[in-house]
Every structure is written in structure tokens, then in C-alpha cells.
Design a protein around this motif. Structure first.
Motif, mmCIF file in Angstrom:
data_model
loop_
_atom_site.group_PDB
_atom_site.id
_atom_site.type_symbol
_atom_site.label_atom_id
_atom_site.label_comp_id
_atom_site.label_asym_id
_atom_site.label_seq_id
_atom_site.Cartn_x
_atom_site.Cartn_y
_atom_site.Cartn_z
ATOM 1 N N SER A 1 98.083 34.416 57.278
ATOM 2 C CA SER A 1 96.992 34.091 58.193
ATOM 3 C C SER A 1 97.399 34.352 59.621
ATOM 4 O O SER A 1 96.638 34.889 60.417
ATOM 5 N N SER A 2 98.604 33.934 59.953
ATOM 6 C CA SER A 2 98.985 34.103 61.354
ATOM 7 C C SER A 2 99.178 35.568 61.678
ATOM 8 O O SER A 2 98.890 36.040 62.769
ATOM 9 N N LEU A 3 99.622 36.356 60.685
ATOM 10 C CA LEU A 3 99.713 37.790 60.902
ATOM 11 C C LEU A 3 98.343 38.403 61.132
ATOM 12 O O LEU A 3 98.195 39.392 61.840
ATOM 13 N N LEU A 4 97.345 37.806 60.480
ATOM 14 C CA LEU A 4 95.995 38.335 60.614
ATOM 15 C C LEU A 4 95.298 37.822 61.864
ATOM 16 O O LEU A 4 94.107 38.016 62.032
ATOM 17 N N GLY A 5 96.030 37.094 62.688
ATOM 18 C CA GLY A 5 95.450 36.689 63.968
ATOM 19 C C GLY A 5 94.861 35.295 63.988
ATOM 20 O O GLY A 5 94.242 34.902 64.961
ATOM 21 N N ILE A 6 95.046 34.560 62.926
ATOM 22 C CA ILE A 6 94.537 33.187 62.923
ATOM 23 C C ILE A 6 95.618 32.296 63.499
ATOM 24 O O ILE A 6 96.747 32.285 63.013
ATOM 25 N N SER A 7 95.269 31.540 64.501
ATOM 26 C CA SER A 7 96.253 30.650 65.091
ATOM 27 C C SER A 7 96.421 29.443 64.189
ATOM 28 O O SER A 7 95.600 28.535 64.173
ATOM 29 N N VAL A 8 97.505 29.488 63.427
ATOM 30 C CA VAL A 8 97.699 28.419 62.447
ATOM 31 C C VAL A 8 97.746 27.066 63.133
ATOM 32 O O VAL A 8 97.132 26.092 62.692
ATOM 33 N N ASP A 9 98.468 27.009 64.242
ATOM 34 C CA ASP A 9 98.597 25.727 64.934
ATOM 35 C C ASP A 9 97.235 25.151 65.287
ATOM 36 O O ASP A 9 96.983 23.958 65.121
ATOM 37 N N ARG A 10 96.344 26.023 65.782
ATOM 38 C CA ARG A 10 95.048 25.523 66.231
ATOM 39 C C ARG A 10 94.250 24.980 65.053
ATOM 40 O O ARG A 10 93.618 23.933 65.142
ATOM 41 N N TYR A 11 94.298 25.719 63.935
ATOM 42 C CA TYR A 11 93.502 25.268 62.803
ATOM 43 C C TYR A 11 94.069 24.031 62.144
ATOM 44 O O TYR A 11 93.344 23.210 61.595
ATOM 45 N N VAL A 12 95.387 23.894 62.214
ATOM 46 C CA VAL A 12 95.966 22.652 61.713
ATOM 47 C C VAL A 12 95.472 21.488 62.565
ATOM 48 O O VAL A 12 95.140 20.416 62.059
ATOM 49 N N LEU A 13 95.397 21.722 63.872
ATOM 50 C CA LEU A 13 94.867 20.685 64.758
ATOM 51 C C LEU A 13 93.448 20.306 64.362
ATOM 52 O O LEU A 13 93.095 19.133 64.304
ATOM 53 N N TYR A 14 92.616 21.316 64.095
ATOM 54 C CA TYR A 14 91.235 21.027 63.697
ATOM 55 C C TYR A 14 91.214 20.188 62.437
ATOM 56 O O TYR A 14 90.412 19.274 62.288
#
Lengths: 386, 324, 304
Positions: free
Chosen positions: B211-224
Motif C-alpha cells: 500500500s505504501s508503495l502504491l502511494g497510500i500513506s499508511v500512517d495517515r490511514y492508521v490514524l483514521y
């Protein structure tokens, strides 16, 4: 962490004293549950004890010398209680201990105090066998057997047509388990039929199953042995789901902590009380006045019992001091003498006239049945029934 | 068992079970996205109730740092009407969500960024729960607080239905809890499967690395995720508190253990599973005959044990594929 | 001596909790996350309390005198082994968190049963548990728990070097590969589980007289998580880890006593900080970093 341990260890070594003289101010230990999920009870005991400290110091302390209360939190478990007791006995060098909160904790830590020859006054331990733990163990909390039958008799006075009874109790609470036995015996002795016996835990909040069973049994009287949060919710759900008959609450429901839980539905509950704020008598009325001034409501039973525990110790110490000044005693002898004096004395306390038998069991003269009258959703009083 | 008794038991089961279900929704969300059990959920649940109480009533007791504080001597504007209460509820839940975010940053992220053993997250969340619960006690004491009886307006306290000649009853506040948990389930389901955020969350759940390679900010979505879980927890806590009162700082923590049984039964990581698991356990407890009521507490765990042996993925979980 | 009076109970508790941490370590050596120890601890304690206070055992107590205590430990060990087999064989088919959850369920079921039987004293529990060998002070229990700790550590050290220990380690690293290489997984997993159970049971039997009383509150989910914390914070790869973790985490609330109202808040913070910054546990701090064995990646392979 290791350094803290080393420091405490070396401090401990340094405090090794030989024959310890009693130092001023005299310290009395209070070991109750100030944290953990039993803190609801413990914090009331802290308040009661502190009120006693204030009042008795203001009225001369121990014949002119003030005394001090030392608090050590027991937490909710047995090991924490032992630690609290040992801190009070060895580090804080108290002359006696008021506590602990739960009977299970008492069974664990009281033998330790007894072996160390330190007097312990239980403010809220009601299980069978507590005073028998040892010569140094006594309690001001009456084993509930005494007060329960009066409540049932009062209920019958209010509604002589009662035939069927439902009994509910908190099976994980030592207090409630022994109380329900007495309630059930009394009900049978009065010729009533116990249609259903339901159990619950003090941590329960949803009583739908128990309530619908009670409703299904079509009873005229419900008797509950539990504590404030669970008892209150049980009453509320009984009323909300349509139960219209009389309700008797045991000793554990003898607290204004019930009111926020069942609100207006608390109205009309008969309570078997080991303490009543309405008891006439100057000692209790002074206590009630002090409590009302500071906290704007009536004192709960746990606070009154803790207050009584401290009072008994202070009055015993005063008697000893008259015979021989306290600062001339050495600690070990004073603890033994205090225990003797506690058991020998007669006291006028918020609980009424109180004394002890040879084993340390309390002889309490006054027990009451009251009926709750709610003024509004938050405020109510316990009205004496003759 | 006669019909009335059966229907009453079903109603009781749904009543008890919806409390478990609404607690478990936020609980399972974290597991479904991050694969960890957040023991602080019970504390956030409790906090949500206290936050809403502060906004809607604001009167504290005689213990704690805030003793005798009365924020609204003339009654809180948010506590005197139903829309006001709903507003307090939403704000309280948002605050709980924010607490969830803080917990993530402080107690979970450092472990995640190191790829540490997920068990350490368990211990860390336990520490957080301990801190929060004792902080609550320090501030407002351990006494019981409760919401005014009319927070939902002038609803009758219980619904009485006639079945033949007899009556069956259910408390209206429990119906409200059931309905809200269903609504939350539908909203959450829609969020996860139909929206972009949901897609991103599912990607993170499946493989954070890709996911993070595909441009999804893992940190941000974990926060959500943590915000959402905290919001749900706070919402659940408040609703349950309107039914039973806030019995002290530990009032939510005691659901944590049974919540485990609920989410495993329903299927670890399955969101509908949380609700199904809750209702099933509620029903099982309601059908325990009176003679065995002493063992009611153990019913949930007996079910848990059995389901682990027979079908470890739970009722609605996907079958586990053994990866070699 | 004053020091022993003041700190004896705490020191013995530290040893006791270290032993309970070790009881978790054995299943962990074989890669099994079992949280069942509190159940066996409670069982052992009840056995000792019942044998010590129940009237049915009075003649036995009279005839054996102080020898009843080692008998209690033996019975507790045997009972724990038996229960461990009964519970372990079905449960150990589960892996990872599922095994942990099954063991949590076991502990809770045991607790509810204990709360309701009359032989266990119900909610009040059993009290007046007699003291072994005429012990009076709590610190004297160091003569019981101390040798047990030494024996268990010696046993563990030898176990780790033995064939059984190697089997455990191979299961921990890669169960499938070990099975393919001829290490029967079920047998060794059950063995590890039972060893942990027996240890917890014996510690329980020794603890009932230590605490003077025993009740259903001794074996709870909270205890499970506490023991897990001992192992994780002390270090899960080395036998000293659980001992160190147990001793320090048991001492922590007492050391923090002067902080009064803040005590448990700081305690919680310590747990959080320790889990964040001690990835190898405390033991990891003291040992030089060995080359870690090739760890499986935490996430799936990226390339398919």
C-alpha cells in the motif's frame, strides 16, 4: 528502576531500630482500597476516616497531643493489602490499623497483623470468621445476620398480603452471599414462599434475564443483596420492566450512591441498615452535620463505619494515655495495650452504642429499617420506619 | 419452553447482546485493519461516556481533583433536550476518537514503525488503559455518575408486547442501543466497501508494504482507523451509560474480556461478525436456565473455546489459509 | 532483622512472580503463546487450601504433620499435569493468538466454576490456611520459593541444552519444517504446555499459605496479561527474562508507593515505555546483540 530499588533497600536497612519508642504525633494506619474497582467503597472510607481525624484533633486529640492518620493504599487484591499493612506496621510504625475494605483482603492480611501483634479494626468486613482470625482482629461492621429479619418484618407490616418472594444476590460478593442466606431463612420463617432465587455478579449491568424471571414468577416482594451499582441497576430495570411490588435492599444498598443509578425508581425501597444518618444522638448528629457541611449530602454507611473505627482507636488511646503518658510507652507494648483497651471499651459512635465481645466481634445495639424517599431524580433520603 | 418464555429470552438476548455488539464494533475495527487487539478500547469507551457526561451534565462528585465542580449550575444547555444530548453525544465521541489518535501516536506507532512483535502492542495498550482509568479516578473519583432519565425525551421506559395472554417486555433504551449498533454497522460497512477511504483501509489491512508503495500513506490511514475506533467506542460507551449509568472508571474495562470472546466468535477482523458475535453470546446467556445462572459468566467463554476448536475463524470470518 | 520485616514479603513476591513468568516461558520455548498459567496457579492454590483447611483432610494433616506441605505441592503438580493434558491436547492444535484466546477462555471458565463450588468456599474463598514448617514471617517463605526458583532455573538451563530443548526451539522457529524433519509437534507442544502448567500449579500450592487465604480472584485474565508483560518486558528469548520481568514488575507498584495518587498512572506509563523501547526485553539490554536468526518477514511477500 533498579536504582530505585537499591535506594529503597538501603533506606530500609538504615531504619532498623532497636526498641522503638512511641513518637509524637501518634500515628494510626488506614489501609483501604483507594484504587482498583473497589475504590468506590474505599474512597468513602477515606472520607470518613479524614473527618474523624479532623474532628477528634479539633476536640483535643489524645488528651492534648494531636494524632495523625497514615494512609496506605491496598488496591483491590490480597498481595497489595499485605504490602500496605507491612508498610504501616514496619515503616510508618502505626499503633493500630483501620481496614481493609474487603473480607477477602482481611483474610489475607489480618493474620500478618495479628502475628505482629498490631490491633486491626475492620470497618467493612462482614464475612463469617473475621474476628476469629486472631486476638488482635476486631471489627465495627456487624455481620449482616442481625439486621435482615427486621426488614422483612417491616415489609410485611406495610403489605400484609405478601405471599411470594423473589431473592436475588451478588454471588461474587462475600457480604451478599451470607446476607442472602439470612434473608431466605427469614422469609421462610415468616411463612412466605421463595418463588425464585437469582444470582448475579457485582460487575453486572444488564439484569434482563433475572428481571424477566422475577416478573414471570409473579411475586409480591423482591429482596436484593448486592452493592450500589449493581443493586441500583437491578432496581431500575425491575421498575422499568413493570415490577410494581415492594423491594427490600440489603446492607450493601445502604448508600446514597444508589440514587444516581436508579433515580426516581429508588423510591420506596426498604433498606436494612447498619447505619442511619437519622439516628438521634449527639455523636451521630455531629458527624452528619460535619459531613453535610462539606459534602452536601448524607454520609454513607462505609464512611460512618470508617469514622467509627478511627474513633474507637482514639478513645482507647485517650484512656491509655490517662493511665500512663503515651510517649513513655514503647511501640510494641502500646500496640498490645491498645488492643486490650479497644476490646474493653464502650463507645458512643455514629453507629450508636458499640462494644466488642472477647473475640473482637462488634456488639451493636441499633439497627434500622428505612424507606427511601426520592425528592427528585437525584436527591433522596432514608426515612426511618418504626 | 413455552412461546412467551422463548420470545422473552430472545428479547433479553438481543438486549444484552446489543451492548456487547456495540462495544465490539470499535474493538474489531482495529483488529481488522491492523491485526492487533487494543486493550485500551475499554478505557476509550469509558472516556467517551465521561466526556458526554461532562457536556450534558457537568456535575462532579466529592472525590478527585475536580471535586464539587459544577459546570452548569442551571443545567447544561446540551442536557435538557434530545437534540442537545445528541450533540453532546457526538462531541463526546469525537473527543474519544481524538484520544484514540493520541494513543496511536504515543503507544502504537513506535512499535509499528519498528515492525515489532504485535504482542508488545498488547502490553503497551494495557499500560495505556491503566493510565487512562487511573487518570479518570484522579480527576473525578470513583463514584457513580448517570445521565438524566429523559435524555431520549419522554420515551416510555419499556415496550410491553402481548403474546397471547402473557406479556413480554424489553427496555426501550436497549432497543435504541440495538438500532444504533445496526446503523453503525451499515455505515461502517458502506464506508469500508464503497468509499475511497474504505478502499485504502482495506489495502492497508491486506498489505501495508505494498500500500505504501502504491502511494497510500499508511500512517495517515492508521490514524483514521484509530479515530474511527475511538469514535465508535466513545459512542458505545455513552449509549451504554445512558442505560446503566457510569459505574466508575472501570465501567468499560470490564467489557474488554467478554469483548474478546465476542469478536473471536464473530470472526476476528469481521465487522458484521462483531455484531453477530455479540447477539449470539447475548442469546446464549439469556437462554441459560435459572438453576445454572451461576455459570452464566462462563457461557461466553465456553462458546469461545468450542468455536476455536471447531471453527477458529469464527462465524463470519474467512477460513484461514495455512501459509507455508 | 527490620529489613526482612519490611521487605520480606515483597522479595518473596518478586521470586514468586518470576516463577509465574517462567511458567509462561516453557510453552513459549516451543513457540506457543499460552496464557493458561493463572488457571493452574489457582488450581494449585485451591488444592493446598483445601488440603489445609477442609475437615475431610484433618486425619491426614494430623498424621503427616509438616509433611503435608510437600504432599500438597505434589498433588498440585499432578493435578495440573492432568488438567494440562486434558486442556492442552485439543487446544494446542491452535496457533498464535487463537491459542492465547483459548487459554484465556480456559482461565475464565475455571474462575467461574471456582466461584460457585462450595468446596472452594465460593465467593469468600478459603481462609485460615495453615503455615508450613512453623513459618511466621512472610520472608521465611524464601526458603520455599527460593530453592524452587533455583531448581527451575537449573532445569530450564539443562532443558535448553537437551534434545527436548532443541525440539522446542525448532518448533518455535518453524513448526512445519520441524515436523518435516521428524519432530512430532503435538507431543512436544503438549510437553512444553504441561511443564508450564505443573510449575504454575506448584507455585499456587506454595502461595496459598503465603497469602493466608485463597479465592477465585487469584486466577483471572488480569493475571494472564500481567505474566505476559513479565515475559515481554523481561525478554522472551532467555530464561532470565521472565524472572527479571516478574521480579521488577511485581516490585514496581510497591516502589512507587510514595507517589500515592499517581502510583498506578506511573505504573501504566512504565509499561508503555518499556514495551516501546525494550524490543528485546530487559535481558536484551544486558546482552550483546547476537546475530538474530533469519526472521520471517512480518508481512506477506510483495512479489507474487
Amino acid at each position: 528502576m533498579k536504582r530505585a530499588l537499591l535506594v529503597s533497600l538501603s533506606l530500609g536497612l538504615m531504619s532498623a531500630a532497636v526498641a522503638q519508642k512511641v513518637e509524637a504525633p501518634i500515628t494510626i494506619g488506614v489501609a483501604v482500597a483507594q484504587t482498583s474497582n473497589v475504590a468506590l467503597l474505599g474512597q468513602e472510607q477515606v472520607i470518613g476516616a479524614r473527618l474523624a481525624e479532623k474532628f477528634f484533633n479539633a476536640t483535643g486529640g489524645i488528651n492534648g497531643t494531636p494524632f495523625k492518620l497514615v494512609f496506605q493504599d491496598t488496591g483491590g487484591d490480597e498481595a497489595g493489602t499485605i504490602n500496605a499493612f507491612q508498610n504501616l506496621i514496619n515503616k510508618d510504625r502505626v499503633v493500630g490499623i483501620v481496614g481493609p475494605t474487603l473480607s477477602q483482603q482481611a483474610f489475607s492480611a489480618d493474620p500478618i497483623a495479628d502475628r505482629a501483634k498490631v490491633p486491626v479494626l475492620g470497618p467493612s468486613n462482614t464475612a463469617k470468621g473475621i474476628p476469629q482470625i486472631g486476638d488482635f482482629i476486631a471489627r465495627v461492621s456487624a455481620p449482616v445476620a442481625v439486621v435482615a429479619p427486621n426488614a422483612v418484618k417491616q415489609a410485611l407490616k406495610l403489605d400484609p398480603k405478601i405471599k411470594k418472594v423473589a431473592v436475588l444476590y451478588a454471588q461474587n460478593d462475600a457480604f451478599s452471599v451470607s446476607e442472602t442466606g439470612t434473608f431466605q431463612e427469614t422469609a421462610k420463617a415468616q411463612g412466605l414462599s421463595v418463588s425464585t432465587v437469582q444470582k448475579f455478579q457485582t460487575t453486572d449491568t444488564d439484569f434482563t434475564t433475572q428481571v424477566t424471571a422475577v416478573l414471570g414468577a409473579d411475586v409480591d416482594l423482591v429482596i436484593i443483596s448486592g452493592l450500589a451499582a449493581d443493586g441500583g441497576n437491578l432496581v431500575k430495570q425491575l421498575r422499568q420492566l413493570g415490577y410494581k411490588g415492594l423491594i427490600i435492599g440489603g446492607n450493601g444498598l445502604n448508600t446514597s450512591n444508589l440514587f444516581p443509578v436508579c433515580g426516581r425508581d429508588c423510591d420506596g425501597i426498604l433498606i436494612a441498615q447498619a447505619y442511619s444518618p437519622a439516628l438521634a444522638g449527639s455523636v451521630n448528629q455531629l458527624f452528619v452535620k460535619e459531613y453535610r457541611n462539606q459534602y452536601k449530602k448524607d454520609p454513607p454507611q462505609f464512611a460512618a463505619q470508617a469514622y467509627t473505627g478511627v474513633q474507637v482507636m482514639v478513645e482507647a488511646l485517650r484512656k491509655i494515655d490517662k493511665k500512663k503518658k503515651l510517649d513513655t510507652w514503647n511501640l510494641a507494648d502500646l500496640r498490645v495495650e491498645l488492643n486490650k483497651q479497644i476490646l474493653a471499651g464502650k463507645y458512643k459512635t455514629p453507629l450508636g452504642d458499640v462494644s466488642f465481645d472477647r473475640e473482637g466481634e462488634v456488639n451493636q445495639k441499633d439497627f434500622y429499617v428505612a424507606q427511601i424517599k426520592m425528592k427528585d431524580a437525584k436527591n433522596g433520603t432514608f426515612v426511618f420506619l418504626k | 419452553m413455552e412461546l412467551t418464555q422463548f420470545i422473552q429470552n430472545v428479547l433479553n438476548g438481543v438486549s444484552i447482546g446489543s451492548v456487547y455488539a456495540i462495544f465490539a464494533l470499535g474493538y474489531t475495527l482495529i483488529f481488522s485493519i491492523l491485526g492487533i487487539i487494543n486493550f485500551a478500547h475499554g478505557a476509550v469507551f469509558t472516556l467517551g461516556a465521561y466526556f458526554t457526561y461532562t457536556l450534558a451534565v457537568g456535575q462532579f462528585g466529592i472525590n478527585g481533583l475536580l471535586k464539587n465542580v459544577d459546570l452548569f449550575p442551571n443545567g447544561s444547555p446540551l442536557g435538557s433536550s434530545v437534540p442537545g444530548f445528541v450533540l453532546a453525544l457526538l462531541i463526546g465521541s469525537v473527543l474519544a476518537g481524538l484520544v484514540g489518535v493520541v494513543i496511536e501516536r504515543l503507544a502504537f506507532r513506535p512499535l509499528r514503525s519498528r515492525g515489532a512483535d504485535p504482542l508488545l502492542a498488547l502490553v503497551s495498550s494495557l499500560g495505556v488503559a491503566l493510565v487512562l482509568v487511573n487518570l479518570i479516578q484522579y480527576l473525578v473519583g470513583a463514584e457513580i455518575y448517570s445521565f438524566p432519565a429523559d435524555v431520549y425525551g419522554n420515551l416510555k421506559p419499556a415496550l410491553v408486547l402481548h403474546v397471547g395472554e402473557k406479556l413480554v417486555v424489553i427496555r426501550t433504551v436497549q432497543i435504541i442501543i440495538f438500532v444504533v449498533s445496526m446503523i453503525m454497522l451499515i455505515i461502517l460497512g458502506y464506508l469500508i466497501s464503497r468509499t475511497k477511504i474504505g478502499k485504502a483501509l482495506r489495502a492497508v489491512a491486506e498489505n501495508p508494504g505494498t500500500s505504501s508503495l502504491l502511494g497510500i500513506s499508511v500512517d495517515r490511514y492508521v490514524l483514521y482507523t484509530f479515530f474511527l475506533s475511538g469514535f465508535l467506542g466513545g459512542l458505545a460507551g455513552t449509549l451504554v451509560a445512558t442505560s446503566f449509568g457510569i459505574a466508575g472508571p472501570y465501567f468499560g474495562v470490564t467489557y474488554g474480556l467478554k469483548g474478546l470472546a465476542v469478536i473471536v466468535l464473530g470472526g476476528l477482523g469481521s465487522i458484521p461478525g462483531a455484531v453477530v458475535g455479540g447477539i449470539v453470546i447475548g442469546l446464549a446467556e439469556a437462554f441459560v436456565p435459572a438453576e445454572y445462572s451461576a455459570y452464566k459468566e462462563a457461557v461466553a467463554f465456553a462458546l469461545l473455546f468450542v468455536i476455536l476448536l471447531v471453527r477458529p475463524q469464527g462465524l463470519l470470518g474467512r477460513a484461514l489459509v495455512q501459509k507455508v | 532483622m527490620d529489613f526482612l520485616q519490611n521487605y520480606g514479603f515483597l522479595i518473596v513476591t518478586m521470586i514468586q512472580q518470576g516463577l509465574l513468568g517462567l511458567s509462561l516461558y516453557f510453552p513459549l520455548m516451543a513457540g506457543q503463546l499460552s496464557l493458561a498459567s493463572p488457571g493452574f496457579y489457582a488450581l494449585g492454590g485451591y488444592i493446598a487450601a483445601i488440603m489445609g483447611t477442609n475437615a475431610a483432610f484433618a486425619p491426614l494433616r494430623e498424621s503427616l504433620g509438616s509433611w503435608i506441605f510437600p504432599l500438597e505441592w505434589l498433588v498440585a503438580g499432578v493435578a495440573s499435569a492432568a488438567l494440562g493434558l486434558i486442556v492442552g491436547v485439543p487446544a494446542l492444535r491452535l496457533r498464535g493468538i487463537y491459542l492465547a484466546l483459548a487459554t484465556i477462555a480456559f482461565v475464565e471458565i475455571l474462575r467461574v466454576v471456582a466461584l460457585n463450588l462450595s468446596v472452594t468456599g465460593g465467593a469468600v474463598g478459603l481462609f485460615g490456611v495453615p503455615q508450613p514448617f512453623g513459618f511466621v514471617d512472610r520472608w521465611q517463605y524464601v526458603w520455599i520459593f527460593g530453592p524452587l526458583l533455583v531448581l527451575v532455573l537449573l532445569f530450564t538451563a539443562r532443558l535448553e541444552r537437551s534434545r527436548v530443548g532443541r525440539a522446542f526451539r525448532s518448533l518455535r522457529e518453524d513448526e512445519l519444517a520441524a515436523d518435516a524433519m521428524g519432530v512430532p509437534p503435538t507431543r512436544y507442544k503438549v510437553m512444553a504446555f504441561v511443564i508450564g502448567a505443573v510449575l504454575a500449579g506448584i507455585v499456587g500450592a506454595m502461595s496459598a499459605p503465603f497469602l493466608n487465604t485463597w479465592n477465585a480472584r487469584q486466577g483471572t485474565f488480569d493475571a494472564s496479561i500481567a505474566y505476559l508483560a513479565y515475559v515481554l518486558i523481561g525478554g522472551s528469548r532467555n530464561m532470565w527474562g521472565p524472572v527479571l520481568g516478574g521480579a521488577l514488575l511485581a516490585a514496581l507498584p510497591e516502589v512507587l508507593r510514595p507517589l500515592q495518587d499517581w502510583r498506578l498512572i506511573i505504573n501504566g506509563l512504565v509499561l508503555v515505555v518499556a514495551s516501546l523501547y525494550l524490543p528485546q526485553g530487559l535481558v536484551g539490554l544486558f546482552r550483546r546483540r547476537r546475530a538474530a536468526p533469519l526472521a520471517r518477514p512480518a508481512t506477506q511477500e510483495v512479489a507474487k
